[in-house]
Design a protein around this motif. Structure first.
Motif: not given
Ligand code: FAD
Length: 215
Positions: A2, A58, A156, A158-159
């Motif tokens: 992350t 995450d 996820p 991730d962004e």
């Protein structure tokens, strides 16, 4: 991994001093929330669906009906925007323009993956544990038919971005002498007294984990 506000799409531009880049804060906001709003575009029309959810490391997990066209779109990889908003207070400034709210909010962009088998069963338990720890051990687990009727999605982290607004009203100096009250009214979320189901077996007590659960 992350990276908060680390992409061109998630860099906070408007009042960037409210942006937070600490992953632990991201996790804390997600763990404190109960409801997320998940966006999906269907035939050019954006829809925003409120859902219960849970953070799992995450990733965030949420579920919906297999018959829902929006969940089917998400499960086939449609891009989404997942938000969680916690409101902590009303900021009462001396002008309408400076009046605002205390909040903690998360925005996550990406694509969901549909979970199956053991991962799906575990995710349902994780969501239940987030809403009310210990409940899963007492209730009936989903049947094969019920599981088929349910899509479980994982997004996820991730962004994403986190924005936190706090502090006193930020009035312009020329308003400070106005004879009007200014300040912050906190908003506090809490559970009320449990109410028995009308068809409860007489004498069934409210479990301790329900009585003592607070957030
Ligand atoms: C409870 C609440 C009430 C609000 N009320 C208002 C209001 O009435 N009017 C208003 O203009 N704004 C309000 N905001 C702030 C609003 O959410 C946006 O931050 C703001 O409008 C700027 O949007 P933008 O797209 O121009 O931001 P930009 O800074 O251009 O957005 C860039 C990126 O920053 C991130 N980002 C932006 N906003 C948020 C956010 N809130 N949480 C997490 N990440 C974010 C996203 O990744 C976004 O893609 C409120 C926020 C909350 C949580």
């Amino acid at each position: 991994m992350t990276q908060l506000g680390g992409s061109p799409r998630t860099r906070v531009r408007r009042i960037p001093e409210k942006a937070v880049h600490d992953v632990e804060v991201l996790h804390a906001v997600l763990d404190a929330g109960l409801v997320a709003h998940v966006a999906v575009i269907d035939q050019g029309q954006p829809f925003v669906v409120p859902v219960g959810y849970a953070r799992d490391g995450d990733t965030v997990l949420f579920h919906g009906s297999s018959k829902s066209r929006l969940f089917r779109a998400l499960s086939s990889g449609a891009p989404t925007c997942f938000t969680v908003t916690l409101i902590d207070g009303l900021v009462l400034a001396r002008s309408a323009f400076e009046s605002s709210m205390h909040y903690r909010s998360v925005m996550a962009l990406g694509h969901c993956t549909q979970l199956a088998g053991e991962e799906k069963a575990r995710a349902l338990r994780v969501i239940s544990d987030h809403l009310l720890p210990d409940r899963w051990h007492e209730i009936r687990e989903p049947s094969t038919q019920e599981s088929k009727a349910t899509i479980v999605l994982a997004l996820p982290l991730d962004e994403c971005s986190v924005k936190i607004s706090n502090g006193p009203p930020d009035d312009v100096p020329s308003d400070v002498d106005r004879p009007v009250w200014a300040g912050v009214v906190p908003i506090i979320e809490r559970f009320g007294e449990p109410v028995d189901a009308p068809d409860l077996i007489a004498g069934t007590p409210v479990p301790d984990y329900v009585r003592t659960w607070s957030r």
